[in-house]
Design an enzyme around this catalytic site. Structure first.
Site, PDB file in Angstrom:
ATOM      1  N   LYS A 106      -9.984  -7.093  -2.454  1.00  0.00           N
ATOM      2  CA  LYS A 106      -9.912  -6.236  -3.630  1.00  0.00           C
ATOM      3  C   LYS A 106      -8.511  -5.686  -3.920  1.00  0.00           C
ATOM      4  O   LYS A 106      -8.203  -5.372  -5.052  1.00  0.00           O
ATOM      5  CB  LYS A 106     -10.870  -5.058  -3.466  1.00  0.00           C
ATOM      6  CG  LYS A 106     -12.333  -5.421  -3.742  1.00  0.00           C
ATOM      7  CD  LYS A 106     -13.204  -4.190  -3.775  1.00  0.00           C
ATOM      8  CE  LYS A 106     -14.608  -4.525  -4.251  1.00  0.00           C
ATOM      9  NZ  LYS A 106     -15.491  -3.338  -4.180  1.00  0.00           N
ATOM     10  N   GLN A 146      -0.470   0.408   3.510  1.00  0.00           N
ATOM     11  CA  GLN A 146      -0.600   0.603   2.065  1.00  0.00           C
ATOM     12  C   GLN A 146      -1.311   1.917   1.764  1.00  0.00           C
ATOM     13  O   GLN A 146      -0.921   2.675   0.876  1.00  0.00           O
ATOM     14  CB  GLN A 146      -1.410  -0.548   1.455  1.00  0.00           C
ATOM     15  CG  GLN A 146      -0.634  -1.816   1.334  1.00  0.00           C
ATOM     16  CD  GLN A 146       0.382  -1.705   0.235  1.00  0.00           C
ATOM     17  OE1 GLN A 146       0.060  -1.751  -0.939  1.00  0.00           O
ATOM     18  NE2 GLN A 146       1.619  -1.497   0.607  1.00  0.00           N
ATOM     19  N   PRO A 181      -5.246  -5.780   8.748  1.00  0.00           N
ATOM     20  CA  PRO A 181      -5.509  -4.342   8.913  1.00  0.00           C
ATOM     21  C   PRO A 181      -4.239  -3.525   9.137  1.00  0.00           C
ATOM     22  O   PRO A 181      -4.200  -2.344   8.804  1.00  0.00           O
ATOM     23  CB  PRO A 181      -6.412  -4.289  10.144  1.00  0.00           C
ATOM     24  CG  PRO A 181      -7.047  -5.635  10.221  1.00  0.00           C
ATOM     25  CD  PRO A 181      -6.033  -6.601   9.671  1.00  0.00           C
ATOM     26  N   LYS A 182      -3.203  -4.147   9.696  1.00  0.00           N
ATOM     27  CA  LYS A 182      -1.987  -3.391   9.978  1.00  0.00           C
ATOM     28  C   LYS A 182      -1.235  -3.062   8.690  1.00  0.00           C
ATOM     29  O   LYS A 182      -0.924  -1.906   8.413  1.00  0.00           O
ATOM     30  CB  LYS A 182      -1.093  -4.196  10.925  1.00  0.00           C
ATOM     31  CG  LYS A 182      -0.028  -3.367  11.601  1.00  0.00           C
ATOM     32  CD  LYS A 182       0.751  -4.195  12.613  1.00  0.00           C
ATOM     33  CE  LYS A 182       0.442  -3.759  14.029  1.00  0.00           C
ATOM     34  NZ  LYS A 182       1.346  -4.332  15.030  1.00  0.00           N
ATOM     35  N   THR A 183      -0.945  -4.064   7.893  1.00  0.00           N
ATOM     36  CA  THR A 183      -0.215  -3.799   6.644  1.00  0.00           C
ATOM     37  C   THR A 183      -1.125  -3.109   5.638  1.00  0.00           C
ATOM     38  O   THR A 183      -0.658  -2.319   4.814  1.00  0.00           O
ATOM     39  CB  THR A 183       0.357  -5.098   6.051  1.00  0.00           C
ATOM     40  OG1 THR A 183      -0.692  -6.061   5.934  1.00  0.00           O
ATOM     41  CG2 THR A 183       1.454  -5.663   6.941  1.00  0.00           C
ATOM     42  N   GLY A 198      -2.972  -1.452  -3.053  1.00  0.00           N
ATOM     43  CA  GLY A 198      -1.715  -0.790  -3.393  1.00  0.00           C
ATOM     44  C   GLY A 198      -1.873   0.586  -3.998  1.00  0.00           C
ATOM     45  O   GLY A 198      -1.027   1.448  -3.826  1.00  0.00           O
ATOM     46  N   GLU A 199      -2.932   0.817  -4.729  1.00  0.00           N
ATOM     47  CA  GLU A 199      -3.049   2.097  -5.430  1.00  0.00           C
ATOM     48  C   GLU A 199      -4.111   3.035  -4.845  1.00  0.00           C
ATOM     49  O   GLU A 199      -3.972   4.243  -4.959  1.00  0.00           O
ATOM     50  CB  GLU A 199      -3.366   1.938  -6.938  1.00  0.00           C
ATOM     51  CG  GLU A 199      -3.268   0.562  -7.518  1.00  0.00           C
ATOM     52  CD  GLU A 199      -1.939   0.157  -8.136  1.00  0.00           C
ATOM     53  OE1 GLU A 199      -1.361   0.916  -8.915  1.00  0.00           O
ATOM     54  OE2 GLU A 199      -1.497  -0.966  -7.841  1.00  0.00           O
ATOM     55  N   ALA A 257      -2.706  -9.597  -3.559  1.00  0.00           N
ATOM     56  CA  ALA A 257      -3.400 -10.203  -2.415  1.00  0.00           C
ATOM     57  C   ALA A 257      -4.563 -11.054  -2.905  1.00  0.00           C
ATOM     58  O   ALA A 257      -4.741 -12.200  -2.479  1.00  0.00           O
ATOM     59  CB  ALA A 257      -3.885  -9.127  -1.451  1.00  0.00           C
TER      60      ALA A 257
END
Ligand code: FES
Ligand code: FES
Lengths: 747, 167
Positions: free
Chosen positions: A708, A645, A639-641, A711-712, A516
């Site tokens: 930032k 995550q 905010p949805k996706t 994913g993790e 992103a």
């Protein structure tokens, strides 16, 4: 140019690929048709170490429909030199070369590929291939190799080794009034994305290939193919439009790619090769590990000494590395720190980055130890974290570009109701159930990688943005569309994102939570460049109302470019293009890390995770009834996706806490639970309530977009929060993950 | 694939259209759909009945198509994810999945939706806990479970409201 109002960025937006996914139209790698397609089935070794002495492929060849059986004796042409097999993210060592020789280094190592005109024939014939072996002694048990652990002689690119010790941690530990030293283990895990690894290699003639592959990096995989098979780059196009999950397992090219391409080149036919679920246990995994964390504090709970040692597994052919212990030197303020990280070789495939590699296991150990320390000191587990807040990265002595962790603690605690927690373990019962509340901090890197993109504006005002990024479920398609739409004031329908294709502008692999920030910023830069070109043409027009304007004075929206302070002064995009005799405007955008800034600053994402468990003590059953994850992750594009995550990370963290582990029979060197019935991952019934909070965090330094990455961070700290809640519920501390019923009953 | 002498005739109604086929007896329904009819919306996540990605509706009942030999269901009426839309309109579950972001990679999604459609017609689940229990045969490694439950609850409420209005 000043930014026009963002209409799409920051707003919860449905996935632009949503309709394709809910109607079954999104195509994954093994789903592309091809004329006269052949199917390959892989045969794995049945021993963990040794040599093949004889292969019997005749029965397989007899099966109707079988076209060829490849083994190390007749494998197709491929590069000889080791380095030709190294992909972008390979650790140091000798990359695995399928069917290279008779040597066996791990159970399930491919020893043959059967190619047939139907999937069923290939599968049937593969079951008829047999081998004789000269069996060598193997070891798959980390415990037995711990004493031989070594510091990896060659560092893996991008992975910082543990920093040098600071202060005098041993003496500080000795002198401190309160201390603990504990051993932790997080058992080996497997990524198990729902889509099994597959490659469809379409042979277009003259060694020209179009490859559909399950990968997190179309260009990484394409580069691997051209290098291994000596093909011209322009002759190989690799597509990964939709990727059915990966979590790191598809960062490196997996061997079904090699097999599909090799067979395709040899047979001059299109070939599809998929791994079975069981074979997916013979590719990379999250390394098994043993960790020792020693913490000492003063009577108020201020950390005096932190020592964290980890030994993790790797293969016999590569030194896989991840940052396991480094977190312990920067999550909290402490003057005396010693961190060490070593590897031990096992007869397994090389481990592979798995969601928050390093942090997911290292932070788990640290955060459990800190929880243990809080009980020794006698202060609230959240309080001890606040008390030891680190206001800079003490490993590197750099400033954080931002760190809204206090807000995570505050907002997370409020949402969870932490102030109602009774401090004594076993004090919050509800009928038959013991209730426990636990907390943990989480931390992950915020990277900006080099990335490129193009933006193409056509005369009808439609926009196309392109970059060779991937969407493995992360939402890349959607956020790039949003960014493009806001740059030109367009509705989402007028913007097309193009990703998942090696021929698009250069992109890093999709990993590390950097897509992103990196690809998003590149797309934004490309859009700005295209707008600037549009503006130049607008200014040049005869009697242009924008003749005296500067780029900063204008904005684009509704198909027009106009003065922000005087919107009446405007020109339609179509008019400008017509006047300039252009069909379209296409420009490039590039981003990369700011090396000067990086000398002073460093960027991380932070989180606070709160967990509630209910434990049935007689049965040892743990249910995670509530998780609140509050994350400080800079700007949130969607905010949805973004929330999804975090949900996904949290669910995998619950898996780490309670379910997931590869169970190996060490006498055989074989994983015994190599399927989804016996390798447990969380199911619907295991997941109750998860609340996600994004705290406000403005960071102009982390990336041009202020993003930032997410994913993790959701997985980091979740397993420790659950373990800490289990202790609070039961008074029992299990330090060996996953915390299964047997361990809890025995504790 | 070359025809083999073992092939057996079988016919199905798949998403409303009739298919008269001659297929090998060892072919699963999932492979028939994916490899031969190019209906790749039904997914293969394990091929062993352990993940639910291949869930389709066979005569209205949700089943793991990887566990079914196609010929054994000669004459069946099969609905896959490709057949849930009506005249270009998404099935309410499909709409709810998009709205609730009830997926990430999308690979388990067709199975989740077909399974949820089966669940709704079974009328076994009456609350969220029962939805979770009855959907547990459908794994989602991306961890979209809470959103999937939200989507199903949403459609269940719509169904209930529609029934009430009809009564
Ligand atoms: S593919 Fe049928 S249950 Fe997994
Ligand atoms: S959405 Fe990826 S497995 Fe469910």
């Amino acid at each position: 140019m000043s930014l026009t109002e963002n209409i799409h960025i920051g707003r919860p937006t449905n996935r632009v690929d949503g309709r394709l996914k809910v109607t079954g139209q999104a195509k994954y790698a093994a789903e592309y048709p091809a004329a006269d397609l052949l199917h390959g089935a892989i045969v794995g070794s049945t021993i963990a170490a040794g040599r093949i002495t004889a292969l019997n492929v005749e029965p397989a060849r007899q099966v109707p429909g079988v076209v060829e059986v490849f083994t190390h004796e007749n494998r197709g042409k491929a590069a000889w030199l080791d380095r030709s097999w190294r992909d972008e993210v390979a650790p140091p060592g000798h990359p695995f070369r399928p069917l290279h020789s008779d040597r066996i280094l791990f159970d399930g190592q491919p020893i043959a590929l059967v190619v047939a005109d139907s999937y069923e024939a290939a599968r049937d014939a593969a079951s008829l291939v047999s081998a004789e072996y000269e069996v060598r002694e193997h070891c798959t048990e980390l415990e037995r190799k711990r004493s031989e652990a070594y510091v990896p002689p060659e560092k893996r690119s991008g992975i910082p080794p543990p920093p040098d010790p600071r202060g005098d941690p041993e003496k500080a530990f000795e002198d401190a009034p309160i201390k603990i030293s504990r051993d932790y283990r997080v058992n080996a895990e497997h990524h198990n994305p729902m889509e099994m690894f597959g490659t469809t290699c379409v042979y277009e003639g003259n060694d020209k290939l179009t490859i559909y592959d399950k990968t997190q990096g179309s260009q990484n995989a394409q580069g691997y193919v051209t290098s291994v098979f000596g093909l011209k780059s322009k002759n190989v196009r690799l597509i990964n439009h939709y990727v059915g999950g990966a979590f790191g397992s598809a960062l490196r090219p997996q061997h079904q790619l090699f097999f599909a391409v090799m067979a395709s080149l040899e047979l001059k036919r299109s070939v599809r090769v998929s791994l079975t679920r069981s074979q997916m246990f013979h590719i990379g995994y999250r390394p098994d590990n043993y960790q020792t964390v020693s913490l000492a504090a003063d009577r108020e709970g201020r950390l005096r000494s932190i020592m964290h040692d980890a030994v993790a597994s790797t293969s016999h052919y590569e030194d896989y590395q991840e940052a396991v212990v480094n977190w312990s030197g920067m999550m909290y303020h402490c003057d005396n720190v010693k961190l060490s990280y070593r590897l031990a070789k096992l007869h397994t495939p090389t481990p592979c980055d798995m969601r928050a590699p390093g942090a997911a296991i290292g932070v788990t150990a640290l955060e459990c130890a800190l929880d243990e320390l809080s009980y020794e000191v006698g202060i609230d587990p959240l309080e001890i974290r606040r008390l030891n807040f680190a206001s800079k990265d003490e490993n590197t002595d750099k400033q954080f570009t931002s760190k809204a962790l206090h807000a995570c603690y505050r907002e997370g605690a409020a949402a969870f109701g932490w102030d109602k927690r009774k401090s004594v373990p076993r004090s919050m019962q509800d009928g038959h159930d013991l209730i426990g509340w636990g907390v943990s901090t989480g931390m992950w890197d915020a990277f900006l990688q080099k990335a490129e993109a193009t933006a193409k504006l056509s005369a009808d005002g439609k926009l196309e943005v392109s970059t060779a990024a991937s969407d493995i479920g992360t939402g890349t398609w959607t956020i790039l569309t949003q960014i493009g739409a806001d740059a030109f004031g367009l509705p989402l329908e007028d913007v097309t994102a193009r990703i998942g294709d090696s021929t698009l502008p250069t992109s890093p692999v999709e990993g590390g939570s950097w897509t992103a920030a990196s690809n998003g910023s590149a797309v934004q830069a490309a859009c700005e460049a295209a707008k600037e070109t549009l503006f130049k043409h607008a200014k040049k027009m005869a009697n242009s109302p924008l003749a005296d304007s500067e780029f900063e004075d204008v904005a684009v929206s509704g198909g027009c470019i106009f003065r922000i302070d005087d919107p009446g002064k405007r020109l339609a995009i179509s008019e400008i293009m017509h006047a300039a005799d252009l069909e379209e405007i296409e420009e490039e955008g590039k981003v990369g890390p700011d090396l000067l800034q990086m000398m002073k600053y460093i960027s991380y994402t932070h989180s606070a995770v709160f967990a509630e468990v209910r434990v049935d003590e007689e049965l040892g059953i743990v249910r995670v009834t509530r998780i609140v994850c509050a994350a400080a992750a800079g700007r949130i594009l969607n905010p949805k996706t973004a929330r999804s995550q975090i949900l996904g990370g949290v669910v995998m963290g619950i898996g780490m806490a309670l379910h997931e582990e590869a169970m190996t029979d060490h006498r055989l060197g074989k994983i015994m639970n190599h399927n989804l019935a016996e390798y447990h991952i969380p199911a619907h019934a295991d997941i109750e309530n998860i609340e996600v909070i994004f705290v406000d965090e403005h960071d102009e330094k982390v990336s041009p977009l202020g993003v930032k990455g997410l994913g993790e961070i959701g997985i980091v700290g979740t397993a420790s929060a659950v373990a800490n809640a289990i202790f609070h519920a039961t008074g029992k501390r299990v330090r060996d993950f996953p915390i299964t019923i047997d361990k809890l009953l025995a504790a | 694939m070359a025809p083999s002498s073992a092939d057996i005739p079988a016919s199905f109604v798949i998403n409303g259209s009739r298919h008269a086929l001659t297929i090998p007896p060892w072919m699963t329904l999932l492979d028939l759909l994916r490899e031969h009819l190019h209906l790749t919306g039904s997914k293969k996540g394990c091929d062993h009945g352990q993940c639910g990605a291949c869930t389709v509706l066979v005569d209205g009942i949700r089943l793991n198509s990887c566990l079914i030999l196609a010929v054994s269901r000669d004459g069946a009426d099969i609905t896959t994810i490709e057949g849930l839309e009506r005249d270009g309109d998404l099935h309410p579950l499909q709409t709810a999945f998009v709205e609730h972001d009830a997926f990430q990679c999308g690979y388990c999604t067709p199975g989740q939706i077909c399974s949820a459609a089966g669940l709704l017609s079974e009328r076994h689940a009456h609350n969220r806990a029962e939805i979770r229990e009855n959907m547990s045969g459908n794994l989602c490694r991306c961890g979209a479970y809470t959103n999937i439950a939200d989507a199903i609850e949403d459609v269940m409420a719509q169904d209930a409201a529609a029934r009430e209005a009809a009564e």
